[in-house]
Scaffold this active site. Sequence first.
Site, PDB file in Angstrom:
ATOM      1  CE1 TYR A   1    -101.924  32.097  34.424  1.00  0.00           C
ATOM      2  CE2 TYR A   1    -100.825  33.802  34.969  1.00  0.00           C
ATOM      3  CZ  TYR A   1    -101.953  33.477  34.845  1.00  0.00           C
ATOM      4  OH  TYR A   1    -102.846  33.657  35.260  1.00  0.00           O
TER       5      TYR A   1
ATOM      6  CE  LYS B   1    -104.432  22.925  24.138  1.00  0.00           C
ATOM      7  NZ  LYS B   1    -105.104  22.675  25.063  1.00  0.00           N
TER       8      LYS B   1
END
Length: 263
Positions: free
Chosen positions: A154, A183
């Site tokens: 992030y 993923k």
Amino acid sequence: MLGVERMSKAIRLSRLFNGQTGNTVLLPVDHGILGEVQGLEDPIEVLERLIPLGVDGVLMNNGIRLRSESLFYGRLAPSRILSSDTFYLEEGAMHHDLIAMPETALQAGCDCVKVLLFWNRPGSENMHNIRMISELVKEAERCQIPVMIEPLLYDPVPDAKTKIKALTDATRIAYELGADILKVVHPGEHEVLKQWVGKFKVPLVMLGGGLNGGVDDLIRLVDQAVKAGVRGVAIGRNVWQRPKEESERVMRMFTEVVHGRIS
């Protein structure tokens, strides 16, 4: 009895992948849990329009699951992956928690749950994420529901080398926590992606991130990833944030590339 329980999880996992190619085209429409998203104002319309173009599975939140159930009737319908978490930022601090448990997915007939792993955050947040995901994996094992973990960064990183190291660490941690599917974001270097495929002995599917670049570049990236051993894509914004005709063309091309119909 133990063998039957193990088989049930394996069966659910197998439903996410095409039986002939072993690959998958997943369509995420779970972004709205963070608020209004351009291109996803009507998720049901997006699903109605794009599912017939070769979607193998859909990532969604529980509210959309409830309102789209009829789209998933029948033996050939796509699988459903229930998003299990969400996050918010407040004065630089991230609040990240679960909003749907594996038992909900089990009762709803979903085949998998998905959770985010943000890694380059303060130590207390990293530890919270590890504990949260550990508990989710434990509960998912009890329910025999596969877990897809999405390792992400992030905070910004200073350079490409640092980013690759941080992404590799995050992916390793997600794998060690018990991911049945990873993923992953493309690390920016093809050889690194190939190394991930070799090191992490579960299927990898590639996410797409925000809308960027042209269609040809996107398809080329997907083609390279599949040739490296990535088992498919889970790309949403780079599909449904495009004009409708273009989004449908992209989805068809994903299906062709991921399932080896063109190269």
